[in-house]
Design a protein around this motif. Structure first.
Motif, PDB file in Angstrom:
ATOM      1  N   THR A 109      56.314  57.721   7.670  1.00 14.61           N
ATOM      2  CA  THR A 109      55.229  56.803   7.334  1.00 14.61           C
ATOM      3  C   THR A 109      53.909  57.236   7.953  1.00 14.61           C
ATOM      4  O   THR A 109      52.862  57.223   7.296  1.00 14.61           O
ATOM      5  CB  THR A 109      55.604  55.375   7.795  1.00 14.61           C
ATOM      6  OG1 THR A 109      56.736  54.942   7.041  1.00 14.61           O
ATOM      7  CG2 THR A 109      54.462  54.404   7.577  1.00 14.61           C
ATOM      8  N   ILE A 110      53.952  57.629   9.218  1.00 11.80           N
ATOM      9  CA  ILE A 110      52.712  58.033   9.896  1.00 11.80           C
ATOM     10  C   ILE A 110      52.183  59.335   9.297  1.00 11.80           C
ATOM     11  O   ILE A 110      50.977  59.491   9.075  1.00 11.80           O
ATOM     12  CB  ILE A 110      52.954  58.167  11.422  1.00 11.80           C
ATOM     13  CG1 ILE A 110      53.128  56.773  12.037  1.00 11.80           C
ATOM     14  CG2 ILE A 110      51.825  58.930  12.100  1.00 11.80           C
ATOM     15  CD1 ILE A 110      51.933  55.845  11.879  1.00 11.80           C
ATOM     16  N   ALA A 111      53.076  60.282   9.030  1.00 13.26           N
ATOM     17  CA  ALA A 111      52.632  61.540   8.424  1.00 13.26           C
ATOM     18  C   ALA A 111      51.987  61.275   7.065  1.00 13.26           C
ATOM     19  O   ALA A 111      50.912  61.806   6.745  1.00 13.26           O
ATOM     20  CB  ALA A 111      53.821  62.494   8.276  1.00 13.26           C
ATOM     21  N   ARG A 112      52.624  60.424   6.261  1.00 13.71           N
ATOM     22  CA  ARG A 112      52.078  60.132   4.932  1.00 13.71           C
ATOM     23  C   ARG A 112      50.723  59.435   5.043  1.00 13.71           C
ATOM     24  O   ARG A 112      49.775  59.755   4.330  1.00 13.71           O
ATOM     25  CB  ARG A 112      53.055  59.275   4.120  1.00 13.71           C
ATOM     26  CG  ARG A 112      52.546  58.980   2.707  1.00 13.71           C
ATOM     27  CD  ARG A 112      53.557  58.238   1.840  1.00 13.71           C
ATOM     28  NE  ARG A 112      54.688  59.091   1.497  1.00 13.71           N
ATOM     29  CZ  ARG A 112      55.945  58.836   1.796  1.00 13.71           C
ATOM     30  NH1 ARG A 112      56.254  57.730   2.430  1.00 13.71           N
ATOM     31  NH2 ARG A 112      56.889  59.674   1.457  1.00 13.71           N
ATOM     32  N   LEU A 113      50.634  58.490   5.966  1.00 13.65           N
ATOM     33  CA  LEU A 113      49.389  57.733   6.117  1.00 13.65           C
ATOM     34  C   LEU A 113      48.258  58.635   6.613  1.00 13.65           C
ATOM     35  O   LEU A 113      47.107  58.486   6.187  1.00 13.65           O
ATOM     36  CB  LEU A 113      49.605  56.559   7.088  1.00 13.65           C
ATOM     37  CG  LEU A 113      48.411  55.640   7.317  1.00 13.65           C
ATOM     38  CD1 LEU A 113      47.960  54.980   6.010  1.00 13.65           C
ATOM     39  CD2 LEU A 113      48.756  54.556   8.344  1.00 13.65           C
ATOM     40  N   LEU A 114      48.582  59.568   7.482  1.00 16.69           N
ATOM     41  CA  LEU A 114      47.531  60.455   7.993  1.00 16.69           C
ATOM     42  C   LEU A 114      46.904  61.266   6.858  1.00 16.69           C
ATOM     43  O   LEU A 114      45.676  61.310   6.711  1.00 16.69           O
ATOM     44  CB  LEU A 114      48.098  61.403   9.053  1.00 16.69           C
ATOM     45  CG  LEU A 114      47.076  62.429   9.557  1.00 16.69           C
ATOM     46  CD1 LEU A 114      45.998  61.742  10.400  1.00 16.69           C
ATOM     47  CD2 LEU A 114      47.734  63.546  10.344  1.00 16.69           C
ATOM     48  N   LEU A 115      47.737  61.909   6.047  1.00 24.02           N
ATOM     49  CA  LEU A 115      47.196  62.746   4.967  1.00 24.02           C
ATOM     50  C   LEU A 115      46.487  61.878   3.923  1.00 24.02           C
ATOM     51  O   LEU A 115      45.408  62.213   3.434  1.00 24.02           O
ATOM     52  CB  LEU A 115      48.309  63.552   4.301  1.00 24.02           C
ATOM     53  CG  LEU A 115      49.064  64.548   5.197  1.00 24.02           C
ATOM     54  CD1 LEU A 115      50.084  65.325   4.381  1.00 24.02           C
ATOM     55  CD2 LEU A 115      48.107  65.511   5.892  1.00 24.02           C
ATOM     56  N   PHE A 116      47.100  60.753   3.586  1.00 22.18           N
ATOM     57  CA  PHE A 116      46.511  59.896   2.556  1.00 22.18           C
ATOM     58  C   PHE A 116      45.152  59.361   3.002  1.00 22.18           C
ATOM     59  O   PHE A 116      44.170  59.422   2.265  1.00 22.18           O
ATOM     60  CB  PHE A 116      47.447  58.727   2.229  1.00 22.18           C
ATOM     61  CG  PHE A 116      46.870  57.770   1.211  1.00 22.18           C
ATOM     62  CD1 PHE A 116      46.943  58.051  -0.148  1.00 22.18           C
ATOM     63  CD2 PHE A 116      46.237  56.598   1.610  1.00 22.18           C
ATOM     64  CE1 PHE A 116      46.404  57.176  -1.093  1.00 22.18           C
ATOM     65  CE2 PHE A 116      45.690  55.723   0.672  1.00 22.18           C
ATOM     66  CZ  PHE A 116      45.773  56.011  -0.679  1.00 22.18           C
ATOM     67  N   SER A 117      45.104  58.830   4.215  1.00 25.53           N
ATOM     68  CA  SER A 117      43.856  58.188   4.636  1.00 25.53           C
ATOM     69  C   SER A 117      42.774  59.233   4.902  1.00 25.53           C
ATOM     70  O   SER A 117      41.587  58.960   4.692  1.00 25.53           O
ATOM     71  CB  SER A 117      44.092  57.291   5.850  1.00 25.53           C
ATOM     72  OG  SER A 117      44.696  58.008   6.891  1.00 25.53           O
ATOM     73  N   THR A 118      43.158  60.423   5.353  1.00 25.38           N
ATOM     74  CA  THR A 118      42.155  61.470   5.544  1.00 25.38           C
ATOM     75  C   THR A 118      41.537  61.856   4.204  1.00 25.38           C
ATOM     76  O   THR A 118      40.306  61.976   4.069  1.00 25.38           O
ATOM     77  CB  THR A 118      42.793  62.714   6.197  1.00 25.38           C
ATOM     78  OG1 THR A 118      43.409  62.319   7.416  1.00 25.38           O
ATOM     79  CG2 THR A 118      41.750  63.775   6.486  1.00 25.38           C
ATOM     80  N   HIS A 119      42.392  62.001   3.204  1.00 25.97           N
ATOM     81  CA  HIS A 119      41.914  62.353   1.873  1.00 25.97           C
ATOM     82  C   HIS A 119      41.075  61.226   1.276  1.00 25.97           C
ATOM     83  O   HIS A 119      39.973  61.445   0.756  1.00 25.97           O
ATOM     84  CB  HIS A 119      43.101  62.660   0.960  1.00 25.97           C
ATOM     85  CG  HIS A 119      42.715  62.974  -0.436  1.00 25.97           C
ATOM     86  ND1 HIS A 119      42.261  64.222  -0.823  1.00 25.97           N
ATOM     87  CD2 HIS A 119      42.665  62.208  -1.547  1.00 25.97           C
ATOM     88  CE1 HIS A 119      41.959  64.210  -2.104  1.00 25.97           C
ATOM     89  NE2 HIS A 119      42.190  62.992  -2.570  1.00 25.97           N
ATOM     90  N   ARG A 120      41.575  60.015   1.367  1.00 28.65           N
ATOM     91  CA  ARG A 120      40.876  58.893   0.738  1.00 28.65           C
ATOM     92  C   ARG A 120      39.536  58.624   1.428  1.00 28.65           C
ATOM     93  O   ARG A 120      38.556  58.269   0.764  1.00 28.65           O
ATOM     94  CB  ARG A 120      41.748  57.630   0.762  1.00 28.65           C
ATOM     95  CG  ARG A 120      41.206  56.500  -0.139  1.00 28.65           C
ATOM     96  CD  ARG A 120      42.224  55.397  -0.297  1.00 28.65           C
ATOM     97  NE  ARG A 120      41.767  54.287  -1.121  1.00 28.65           N
ATOM     98  CZ  ARG A 120      41.933  54.205  -2.448  1.00 28.65           C
ATOM     99  NH1 ARG A 120      42.521  55.169  -3.100  1.00 28.65           N
ATOM    100  NH2 ARG A 120      41.507  53.151  -3.113  1.00 28.65           N
ATOM    101  N   LEU A 121      39.500  58.805   2.733  1.00 30.51           N
ATOM    102  CA  LEU A 121      38.235  58.587   3.434  1.00 30.51           C
ATOM    103  C   LEU A 121      37.177  59.572   2.943  1.00 30.51           C
ATOM    104  O   LEU A 121      36.032  59.187   2.649  1.00 30.51           O
ATOM    105  CB  LEU A 121      38.432  58.726   4.950  1.00 30.51           C
ATOM    106  CG  LEU A 121      37.171  58.528   5.790  1.00 30.51           C
ATOM    107  CD1 LEU A 121      36.571  57.140   5.547  1.00 30.51           C
ATOM    108  CD2 LEU A 121      37.479  58.701   7.278  1.00 30.51           C
ATOM    109  N   ALA A 122      37.575  60.836   2.836  1.00 33.27           N
ATOM    110  CA  ALA A 122      36.618  61.850   2.359  1.00 33.27           C
ATOM    111  C   ALA A 122      36.126  61.510   0.948  1.00 33.27           C
ATOM    112  O   ALA A 122      34.942  61.634   0.627  1.00 33.27           O
ATOM    113  CB  ALA A 122      37.270  63.232   2.383  1.00 33.27           C
ATOM    114  N   LEU A 123      37.043  61.029   0.132  1.00 39.02           N
ATOM    115  CA  LEU A 123      36.712  60.657  -1.246  1.00 39.02           C
ATOM    116  C   LEU A 123      35.746  59.471  -1.284  1.00 39.02           C
ATOM    117  O   LEU A 123      34.708  59.489  -1.963  1.00 39.02           O
ATOM    118  CB  LEU A 123      38.023  60.283  -1.952  1.00 39.02           C
ATOM    119  CG  LEU A 123      38.209  60.587  -3.421  1.00 39.02           C
ATOM    120  CD1 LEU A 123      38.022  62.074  -3.685  1.00 39.02           C
ATOM    121  CD2 LEU A 123      39.616  60.158  -3.852  1.00 39.02           C
TER     122      LEU A 123
END
Lengths: 96, 312, 308
Positions: free
Chosen positions: C151-165
């Protein structure tokens, strides 16, 4: 029963709006100071209640005794661990 | 310690209680008082935590995005309430971990209402209206309970709880204005939860062994039967406004008493649920135990990381 | 002072909580209406159909991921994290509602047709009455949660990507999308922070937590590539200056992830990407999606004329 180590207890203070004092709102557990602040944000300001948060480890707070007029009992007052319920006793030990 | 000193402390304590002042964590208190507060607050905290399950059961199936957000926020509040109450308990020198162990091993109880299943989305509304409504009746007086940290936690809990009751009632009202199927769902749900809600106030006063001492100490402020009466009187007009019937043929206004007469819940069922054979007792505890056990490695990791003292 | 009144004059920061407005229940942790005063007409040069399709992509990502994260409720490692994960889920749910509503406004034809007299609002018609192939989220957010490490690994990549977007989308020529993104930036910044700190904590906590985190990262990594693949819709959205080509944030996301990995002392997983092309964005999902939707939609679909 073995007592597992727990995240230490933090006391949380929130400034409701600018111009007010920080007020004690409750406590929570966190492994370290940073985590305590983040938890405080989630737990105690979910409804936009605050503009500033203090988190203080509960065991670092120096407190007066509730009963200063009676110094005989004062030294014991701030030490919860001197109280019998602080110690987990296996339930099959009789008469504790 | 001399006998005189003991007697002095006890007299101080009794005086504080008599004046309706608060007892604070570091005050001297009788051992039985401490044990009683711990028992009551822990049971209350456990109820909040176990109470997350029956409603949490519907988060992923909520029928509108607005309802999903409301329900998720509500169940989240219950985690918060449990947390505030565990903290109040911890001021008496008992840790959350110990309390969780006692919950999981069945040594401490939680409200029997949460041992009933949630079988339709209407249950989310009914729990808000009746169960949270009953909880509010129980809890509002506790804001003035004699143990300070408990009372302060309850002030926060009650404020959030009143939202919960309103969202539940509003859901039921909306459903009643919908389709026939929805109205039938609401009635069916109320039929299932009415009696268990009445049981939430505990056994009749005559059979409630702890009430007298708890009231004398100001831990509890009203008797079970008084609160139950208050709840029935409150709920009857709300049910009318909603357009549902309450499943009690004996329910009637008593002009003389100025209260509603009502039937008795099945106290044998209550005893059975409390002693562990309710429809969901084993499931609720197993869920809590699994979550707690599966989280152990995470909690340990955070402690180990903090112990290394590395700054990010 | 009468001691009976103690609770009434309690010097509480929570006084007035009851006076708040009801919207605080429905919009995650940020209660201000993010669209207050925003011009909702479709700007010149923006194709409504493309705008709608683009909003569905971002909205479905948020909706489906919010669903997964909400499954942590009453299951988290501790109460504090139960509350934190619910907050993140609520934030994403709030973003999803705004984005689905924008999609419906930009192109009403994307909204499933319901029986006459149905009171179901467009955001709910989109969430609960669309079939799987009409969902436009990446497969990355559909996958089951796994343990806290996954869950933490998935959230890290997702939120990093979404924040940049979202940071780029805050400058969208569509004022509604820009306002939604501006609100989202504040929220997702916190999500990334939460995930990043837990990522490092697990990496450097115990042997067990490190093992689980490494396994978790390897689990989520193959589908991560899909987040940065540009679909036709995203390409056109970027051309029309209201959207972002997800490939263009790749380097920035990479740099942040690299920094977290370095701090955590964890190597980039050496596992191949899963599938080719923007699969989820074209309605081709993983096996997990059908079950997820069956659960999410079951009550709403049983009552197409229902009021909630």
């Amino acid at each position: 029963m073995t007592v597992q180590p727990e995240w230490p207890l933090y006391e949380i203070f929130v400034r409701g709006k600018r111009g007010l004092n920080h007020v004690h709102v409750g406590s929570l557990h966190a492994a370290d100071d940073e985590m305590a602040l983040r938890h405080a944000r989630d737990v105690y300001t979910r409804r936009n209640e605050g503009v500033s948060i203090w988190a203080v480890r509960a065991d670092l707070i120096v407190a007066s005794s509730p009963d200063e007029k009676d110094p005989l009992f004062a030294p014991a007052g701030d030490k919860v661990y001197r109280h019998p319920t602080f110690y987990a006793i296996p339930d099959d030990v009789p008469h504790m | 310690m001399t006998a005189t000193a003991n007697a002095d402390r006890e007299a101080d304590f009794e005086r504080t209680i008599e004046h309706h002042d608060r007892i604070e964590p570091r005050d001297w208190m009788p051992e039985k008082y401490r044990a009683t507060v711990i028992r009551q607050v822990a049971q209350h905290a456990h109820s909040e935590i176990i109470g997350m399950q029956p409603e949490g059961n519907w988060i992923t199936r909520a029928p509108s995005l607005r309802r999903k957000a409301i329900l998720l926020a509500k169940v989240q509040d219950e985690a918060g309430h449990g947390l505030y109450l565990y903290s109040a308990c911890e001021t008496l020198g008992v840790s959350r971990g110990e309390l969780t162990d006692k919950l999981i091993s069945g040594k401490q109880k939680y409200s029997s209402i949460f041992n009933y299943p949630t079988l339709s989305y209407a249950d989310v509304g009914t729990i808000g209206w009746l169960v949270d409504g009953a909880a509010i009746c129980n809890q509002v007086p506790l804001c003035r309970t004699s143990y300070g940290p408990y009372g302060r936690a309850m002030i926060r809990v009650c404020k959030e709880e009143s939202f919960h009751q309103r969202q539940g009632y509003e859901l039921l009202m909306t459903m009643m204005s919908g389709t026939d199927e929805q109205r039938a769902m609401v009635q069916e749900s109320v039929d299932r939860f009415w009696w268990p809600a009445l049981m939430m106030f505990g056994p009749p006063d005559a059979d409630s062994p702890n009430t007298a001492q708890s009231m004398a100490w100001g831990i509890k402020r009203d008797t079970n039967d008084d609160l139950r009466q208050k709840f029935v009187d409150m709920s009857v007009p709300q049910a009318e406004a909603l357009g549902v019937t309450l499943p009690d043929p004996e329910l009637a206004w008593n002009e003389e008493r100025g209260h509603h007469d009502f039937g008795q819940p099945d106290w044998d069922e209550f005893a059975a649920v409390v002693s562990g054979s309710g429809p969901c007792n084993a499931q609720r505890i197993a869920h809590r135990k699994r979550a707690h056990d599966e989280g152990a490695w995470v909690r340990e990791a955070a402690l180990a990381f903090a112990a290394k003292g590395t700054d990010l | 002072m009468d001691s009976h009144d103690l609770d009434l004059d309690h010097d509480s920061v929570y006084d007035g909580l009851l006076g708040g407005d009801a919207s605080q229940w429905a919009f995650g942790t940020d209660f201000e209406d993010p669209l207050a005063g925003v011009d909702t007409t479709i700007p010149a040069g923006v194709d409504g159909a493309v705008l709608a399709a683009y909003c569905l992509m971002l909205g479905d990502d948020a909706l489906v991921y919010a669903h997964r994260l909400s499954e942590w409720t009453s299951n988290a490692p501790d109460l504090e994290d139960d509350i934190a994960l619910a907050n993140i889920s609520l934030d994403l749910l709030g973003q999803a509602r705004l984005l689905l509503a924008r999609a419906a406004a930009a192109d009403p034809s994307v909204v499933p047709v319901l029986p006459d007299g149905s009171p179901v609002p467009p955001e709910d018609a989109l969430a609960f009455f669309r079939d799987e192939s009409a969902f436009r989220n990446v497969r990355y957010v559909e996958a089951p949660n796994g343990d806290f490490g996954v869950t933490i690994a998935r959230l890290l990549l997702f939120s990093t990507h979404r924040l940049a977007l979202l940071q780029r989308l805050a400058a969208s020529v569509d004022p509604v999308l820009a306002a939604i993104a501006a609100k989202g930036v504040k929220e997702v910044t916190y999500h990334r922070d939460y995930a990043g700190r837990w990522f490092v904590t697990l990496a450097r906590g115990t042997e067990e937590s490190r093992r689980r985190l490494v396994a978790g990262l390897a689990t989520v990594w193959p589908m991560y590539a899909e987040l940065t693949r540009c679909s036709d819709v995203e390409a056109r959205a970027a051309e029309q200056a209201f959207g972002v080509d997800p490939a263009t944030v790749g380097d920035e996301v990479d740099a942040v992830v690299e920094h977290v990995l370095a701090t955590a002392g964890i190597e980039r997983p050496d596992v191949p990407a899963s599938g080719t092309g923007p699969l989820g964005r074209t309605g081709r999902h993983s096996e997990a999606m059908g079950r997820l939707l069956a659960e999410m939609q079951v009550v709403a679909r049983a009552h197409p004329l229902g009021k909630w």
